[in-house]
Design a protein around this motif. Structure first.
Motif, PDB file in Angstrom:
ATOM      1  N   ILE A  83      23.177  25.859 -72.930  1.00 46.83           N
ATOM      2  CA  ILE A  83      22.924  24.470 -72.535  1.00 46.83           C
ATOM      3  C   ILE A  83      22.208  24.479 -71.190  1.00 46.83           C
ATOM      4  CG2 ILE A  83      23.936  22.211 -72.086  1.00 46.83           C
ATOM      5  CD1 ILE A  83      26.449  23.181 -73.594  1.00 46.83           C
ATOM      6  N   GLN A  84      21.077  23.808 -71.118  1.00 43.68           N
ATOM      7  CA  GLN A  84      20.298  23.808 -69.880  1.00 43.68           C
ATOM      8  C   GLN A  84      19.767  22.403 -69.591  1.00 43.68           C
ATOM      9  OE1 GLN A  84      16.704  26.198 -69.949  1.00 43.68           O
ATOM     10  NE2 GLN A  84      16.785  26.523 -67.743  1.00 43.68           N
ATOM     11  N   THR A  85      19.847  22.000 -68.329  1.00 46.37           N
ATOM     12  CA  THR A  85      19.251  20.738 -67.914  1.00 46.37           C
ATOM     13  C   THR A  85      17.745  20.928 -67.779  1.00 46.37           C
ATOM     14  OG1 THR A  85      21.245  20.017 -66.737  1.00 46.37           O
ATOM     15  CG2 THR A  85      19.171  18.968 -66.132  1.00 46.37           C
ATOM     16  N   ASP A  86      16.991  20.144 -68.529  1.00 44.50           N
ATOM     17  CA  ASP A  86      15.535  20.264 -68.514  1.00 44.50           C
ATOM     18  C   ASP A  86      14.886  19.348 -67.489  1.00 44.50           C
ATOM     19  OD1 ASP A  86      15.079  22.269 -70.271  1.00 44.50           O
ATOM     20  OD2 ASP A  86      14.547  21.004 -71.971  1.00 44.50           O
ATOM     21  N   GLN A  87      15.439  18.154 -67.332  1.00 41.81           N
ATOM     22  CA  GLN A  87      14.743  17.168 -66.507  1.00 41.81           C
ATOM     23  C   GLN A  87      15.713  16.097 -66.028  1.00 41.81           C
ATOM     24  OE1 GLN A  87      11.677  14.782 -68.510  1.00 41.81           O
ATOM     25  NE2 GLN A  87      10.194  15.545 -67.033  1.00 41.81           N
ATOM     26  N   PHE A  95      16.487  11.388 -77.913  1.00 45.85           N
ATOM     27  CA  PHE A  95      16.312  12.536 -78.801  1.00 45.85           C
ATOM     28  C   PHE A  95      14.836  12.914 -78.816  1.00 45.85           C
ATOM     29  CE2 PHE A  95      15.857  14.722 -82.865  1.00 45.85           C
ATOM     30  CZ  PHE A  95      16.901  15.630 -82.789  1.00 45.85           C
ATOM     31  N   ASP A  96      14.505  14.081 -78.245  1.00 46.90           N
ATOM     32  CA  ASP A  96      13.110  14.498 -78.125  1.00 46.90           C
ATOM     33  C   ASP A  96      12.699  15.525 -79.169  1.00 46.90           C
ATOM     34  OD1 ASP A  96      12.638  12.859 -75.938  1.00 46.90           O
ATOM     35  OD2 ASP A  96      13.401  14.341 -74.526  1.00 46.90           O
ATOM     36  N   ILE A 111      17.792  21.914 -79.696  1.00 42.73           N
ATOM     37  CA  ILE A 111      17.803  20.452 -79.670  1.00 42.73           C
ATOM     38  C   ILE A 111      17.408  19.991 -78.268  1.00 42.73           C
ATOM     39  CG2 ILE A 111      19.147  18.377 -80.184  1.00 42.73           C
ATOM     40  CD1 ILE A 111      21.274  20.253 -81.427  1.00 42.73           C
ATOM     41  N   ASN A 112      16.486  19.056 -78.200  1.00 43.84           N
ATOM     42  CA  ASN A 112      16.112  18.432 -76.931  1.00 43.84           C
ATOM     43  C   ASN A 112      16.615  16.995 -76.950  1.00 43.84           C
ATOM     44  OD1 ASN A 112      13.416  20.398 -77.502  1.00 43.84           O
ATOM     45  ND2 ASN A 112      14.390  20.552 -75.514  1.00 43.84           N
ATOM     46  N   LEU A 113      17.642  16.737 -76.170  1.00 43.22           N
ATOM     47  CA  LEU A 113      18.260  15.417 -76.160  1.00 43.22           C
ATOM     48  C   LEU A 113      18.596  15.024 -74.733  1.00 43.22           C
ATOM     49  CD1 LEU A 113      21.489  16.114 -75.617  1.00 43.22           C
ATOM     50  CD2 LEU A 113      21.395  16.748 -78.021  1.00 43.22           C
ATOM     51  N   GLY A 114      19.110  13.826 -74.571  1.00 45.26           N
ATOM     52  CA  GLY A 114      19.455  13.384 -73.216  1.00 45.26           C
ATOM     53  C   GLY A 114      20.171  12.056 -73.209  1.00 45.26           C
ATOM     54  N   ASN A 134      18.635  11.909 -67.989  1.00 51.35           N
ATOM     55  CA  ASN A 134      19.058  13.308 -67.870  1.00 51.35           C
ATOM     56  C   ASN A 134      18.786  13.978 -69.210  1.00 51.35           C
ATOM     57  OD1 ASN A 134      20.374  15.775 -67.548  1.00 51.35           O
ATOM     58  ND2 ASN A 134      22.037  14.887 -66.357  1.00 51.35           N
ATOM     59  N   ARG A 135      17.830  14.917 -69.239  1.00 51.88           N
ATOM     60  CA  ARG A 135      17.448  15.581 -70.486  1.00 51.88           C
ATOM     61  C   ARG A 135      18.030  16.992 -70.542  1.00 51.88           C
ATOM     62  NH1 ARG A 135      12.690  12.281 -70.112  1.00 51.88           N
ATOM     63  NH2 ARG A 135      12.229  11.317 -72.133  1.00 51.88           N
ATOM     64  N   LEU A 136      18.505  17.370 -71.717  1.00 50.31           N
ATOM     65  CA  LEU A 136      19.124  18.672 -71.931  1.00 50.31           C
ATOM     66  C   LEU A 136      18.400  19.425 -73.045  1.00 50.31           C
ATOM     67  CD1 LEU A 136      22.882  17.576 -72.041  1.00 50.31           C
ATOM     68  CD2 LEU A 136      21.657  18.499 -70.072  1.00 50.31           C
ATOM     69  N   SER A 137      18.402  20.746 -72.930  1.00 52.32           N
ATOM     70  CA  SER A 137      17.937  21.628 -73.990  1.00 52.32           C
ATOM     71  C   SER A 137      19.134  22.438 -74.471  1.00 52.32           C
ATOM     72  CB  SER A 137      16.829  22.557 -73.472  1.00 52.32           C
ATOM     73  OG  SER A 137      16.433  23.469 -74.477  1.00 52.32           O
ATOM     74  N   VAL A 138      19.423  22.355 -75.757  1.00 50.48           N
ATOM     75  CA  VAL A 138      20.638  22.961 -76.307  1.00 50.48           C
ATOM     76  C   VAL A 138      20.272  23.905 -77.449  1.00 50.48           C
ATOM     77  CG1 VAL A 138      22.893  22.510 -77.362  1.00 50.48           C
ATOM     78  CG2 VAL A 138      21.918  20.862 -75.733  1.00 50.48           C
TER      79      VAL A 138
END
Length: 226
Positions: free
Chosen positions: A81-85, A140-141, A42-45, A113-117
């Motif tokens: 869980i990783q911070t993408d941007q 939500f990306d 999931i790419n969200l933020g 703040n974008r996260l990759s989960v």
């Protein structure tokens, strides 16, 4: 002299025959296998706007902390869980301020703040999405299904691609009344996985249909023709 000319002619004919390339047949094979996914990314933020940069960053930080806590509570490992941007930029007013340079006026600031989960338990995916949206995730990306161990499926697709190339080569050579010789070269042209259908609905309970993943491969095989 005539005998020497005859010998030279034979030698030249032999050299010319050795330098003449034999026939070649080049075919491209396609292979694919379908596989049920066992994970999702999931790419969200969180995005917020405020009159000052500090306020915008503070709002996103607070909301992101809530989202991270909820993800862990939902069973997502911290390592998944990783911070993408991290972004911060001014938002300008529609009209410019009067002046020689007509400098645009900064109206507010926007922080994102974008996260990759990674979610390894697909049964919990709907609940995870519901939880993070409730706790402040407003960006939500996209959602992408995948395989935790993709290599077996990729290898099966490669085998299918080579078999397809061999089948095509036999048909083409037979139609041309030629005999297939040895394989001169095999080149893999790449492939990939395509997710199946995804159904999303941002509601209190989020339904998700994971479908199937199509893992594909492509090879180019060059055969000698006898």
């Amino acid at each position: 002299m005539s005998r020497l000319i005859f010998v030279l002619a034979l030698v030249w004919a032999g050299v010319a025959a050795a330098q003449t390339p034999e026939g070649r047949l080049t075919v491209t094979g396609q292979g694919s296998v379908t596989h049920a996914p066992d994970m999702a990314t999931i790419n969200l933020g969180v995005a917020a706007e405020a009159p000052s940069a500090a306020e915008a960053v503070e709002e996103t930080s607070v909301a992101t902390s809530r989202v991270l806590s909820r993800l862990v509570e939902a069973g997502v490992a911290a390592s998944d869980i990783q911070t993408d941007q991290l972004l911060l930029h001014p938002v300008y007013a529609d009209r410019a301020v009067d002046g020689p340079a007509r400098t645009p006026e900064i109206e507010r600031f926007r922080a994102v703040n974008r996260l990759s989960v990674r979610v390894l338990d697909l049964q919990s995916l709907g609940g995870v999405l519901d939880a993070v949206v409730t706790d402040g995730a407003n960006v939500f990306d996209g959602l992408r299904f995948g395989l935790q161990e993709p290599q077996p499926a990729e290898d099966a697709a490669r085998v299918a691609a080579v078999e397809d190339a061999m089948r095509k080569a036999r048909i083409i050579a037979g139609a041309a009344e030629q005999e297939l010789g040895t394989i001169v070269s095999i080149t893999e042209n790449g492939g990939g996985g395509q997710p199946g259908p995804v159904m999303m609905e941002m509601a209190r309970s989020v339904p998700v249909a994971e479908g199937e993943i199509d893992v594909s491969a492509q090879v180019t095989v060059v055969f000698a023709l006898e």
